[in-house]
Design a protein around this motif. Structure first.
Motif: not given
Length: 497
Positions: A421-425, A440-443, A450-459, A486-493
């Motif tokens: 998603a980050r790459a697409g954004l 949507l494309a990332a999902g 889309l509903g499942k794909a956007q949840a991690p982005v939203r949080v 998004v980068d910060s969330a990836l680092k936390t994960l």
């Protein structure tokens, strides 16, 4: 049942005691009196019953005035307005009450009662044991001068009691119809304490008589005092206090709370301050409170105060108890919120966008960014205070991440989805439509809708699984801040792996 007369002569009163915080039952009473007066082109008298020095406070008095001003319930006579019957605070009318009490004594409508509290209780117990009414038995009604002198010699103190008539009292309640009270159920009652302080039972009817009140609309809990007040009005007329008329009474139904119990001042949801602090609109709250015993039409719950005034009739009030339903109150408020002009909504949100409610640094607030999202927020809020959590991601350095939201959205595989998603954004044009297409494309690449794909982005970006429309939010937040989060969330994960 006949309606109250439509006449400019209608005079009603709202007369709270300044004790504690205003509560919704009190506001409902104020609203019905206000609407009745406005409907009939009459006068609303705002009177303060502050004769109990031990319980009354200036702070509560000021809160009462401030609350009515906030609600938009204006008055025609009373504090800060004045009027021909000033003063409107009973604590400033004590000489008047003392004079009336003396005149009632002289005319034989009242008498001195020397019974001690212990004697009264012993006789009440005996009456109850014998199956008789346990009210005052009239012992001091017929004391001789010698008996009175003996009590005085003992050093006893006396209160002043009103002498009730020995026949039934019948009146037609504007809500409940004809009611009759028999003498054995309405005994003589105190009107002046032993220390000379007048009681509510005296001052309330005296002020009604002198202020020429035509209709008394009040809570059902005061119904039992009505025959006493009617008898007192008649006595006041005989001694020349007031114009000799007796108000018409309408007793409003109880407001019930949880567990089908009468809503009391102690119930948290009864405090008016709670609704102000949560950001209810005055018009939304009053709309709901008007439904506690009245309705504009069987199939209609939403209306303005002007519409209420136009339709309000006291004989349309239901005598049955009304249940306070917080969820319905919130739902009605939400409808009024959504009906506001956007500019008014933005202005109304102001207190929750600044200290002490706002969790962000004052200089971080971007009014233009807020105004872009305000129309979307307006369609989702129930109360104004919810605006803070809905837009805090715009103004905080890092999103206030909700642990439950993180656990729900950041399940195994969320990191891979976020990278795609980050790459697409990063490559997308920065508008809501293009951002949605990128997620949507990332999902689709990861087999997610889309509903499942956007949840991690939203949080990752907002900290929560629910909130304002995501892609419009990202557009306002901007490319740089969105990608950084998004980068910060990836680092936390990565750290959690």
């Amino acid at each position: 049942m006949a309606s109250a007369p439509s006449s400019s002569a209608v005079r009603v009163r709202f007369c709270p005691s300044p004790t504690g915080n205003p509560h919704v039952g009190l506001v409902r009473t104020a609203l019905f009196n206000w609407a009745f007066a406005r409907h009939h082109g009459g006068t609303l008298v705002f009177r303060i019953e502050d004769t109990d020095a031990a319980r009354d406070s200036e702070e509560s008095y000021r809160q009462l005035l401030d609350s009515l001003r906030w609600l938009g319930l204006d008055w025609d006579e009373g504090p800060e307005v004045g009027g021909p019957h000033a003063p409107y605070r009973q604590s400033q009318r004590m000489d008047l009450y003392a004079d009336v009490a003396a005149r009632l004594l002289d005319a034989g409508h009242a008498y001195r009662c020397w019974c001690t509290a212990e004697e009264l209780e012993a006789r009440r117990d005996a009456a109850r044991a014998a199956g008789r009414p346990s009210g005052y038995d009239g012992l001091c009604r017929t004391l001789t001068p010698e008996q009175t002198a003996a009590h005085e010699a003992e050093g006893r103190t006396s209160i002043v009691r009103f002498r009730m008539p020995d026949e039934p009292i019948t009146f037609t309640d504007l809500v409940r119809g004809e009611l009759t009270f028999t003498p054995e159920n309405v005994p003589d009652f105190g009107i002046v304490r032993a220390n000379g302080a007048p009681l509510y039972t005296l001052v309330n009817p005296v002020d009604d008589a002198l202020m020429e009140i035509t209709h008394v609309l009040r809570g059902e809990d005061l119904l039992s005092s009505t025959p006493r007040q009617i008898a007192l009005y008649r006595a006041l007329a005989e001694i020349g206090v007031g114009n000799g008329s007796i108000p018409r009474f309408g007793h409003l139904p109880y407001v019930m709370g949880e567990g089908n119990k009468k809503l009391s001042k102690r119930d948290p949801q009864s405090s008016l301050n709670l609704y102000r602090e949560r950001g209810f609109l005055p018009q939304g709250l009053l709309n709901y409170l008007s439904l506690l015993g009245w309705s504009i039409a069987e199939d209609r719950d939403i209306f303005s105060l002007d519409e209420m005034v136009s339709a309000f009739e006291i004989d349309a009030v239901n005598a049955n108890p009304a249940r306070f339903d917080l969820k319905k109150c919130e739902a009605i408020n939400a409808v009024h919120l959504r009906a506001m002009p956007v500019a008014d909504f933005v202005a109304a949100c102001e207190p929750w966008l600044t200290a002490p409610h706002a969790p962000w640094r004052p200089e971080a607030f971007d009014r233009a960014a807020f105004e872009e999202l305000a129309p979307l927020a307006q369609t989702r809020l129930t109360v104004l205070s919810e605006i803070t959590d809905n837009v805090d991601f715009l103004f905080l350095d890092e999103p206030a991440t909700d642990e439950a939201s993180w656990a729900k959205a950041m399940k195994p595989g969320a990191d891979a989805l976020l990278r795609t998603a980050r790459a697409g954004l990063a490559e997308a044009e920065w508008n809501a439509e293009a951002l949605k297409a990128a997620v949507l494309a990332a999902g689709e690449q990861h087999g997610l809708k889309l509903g499942k794909a956007q949840a991690p982005v939203r949080v990752a970006v907002t900290g929560r699984t629910v909130g304002l429309p995501l892609f419009e939010s990202l557009e306002v937040l901007g490319r740089e801040r969105t990608l950084a989060r998004v980068d910060s969330a990836l680092k936390t994960l990565e750290q959690q792996a």
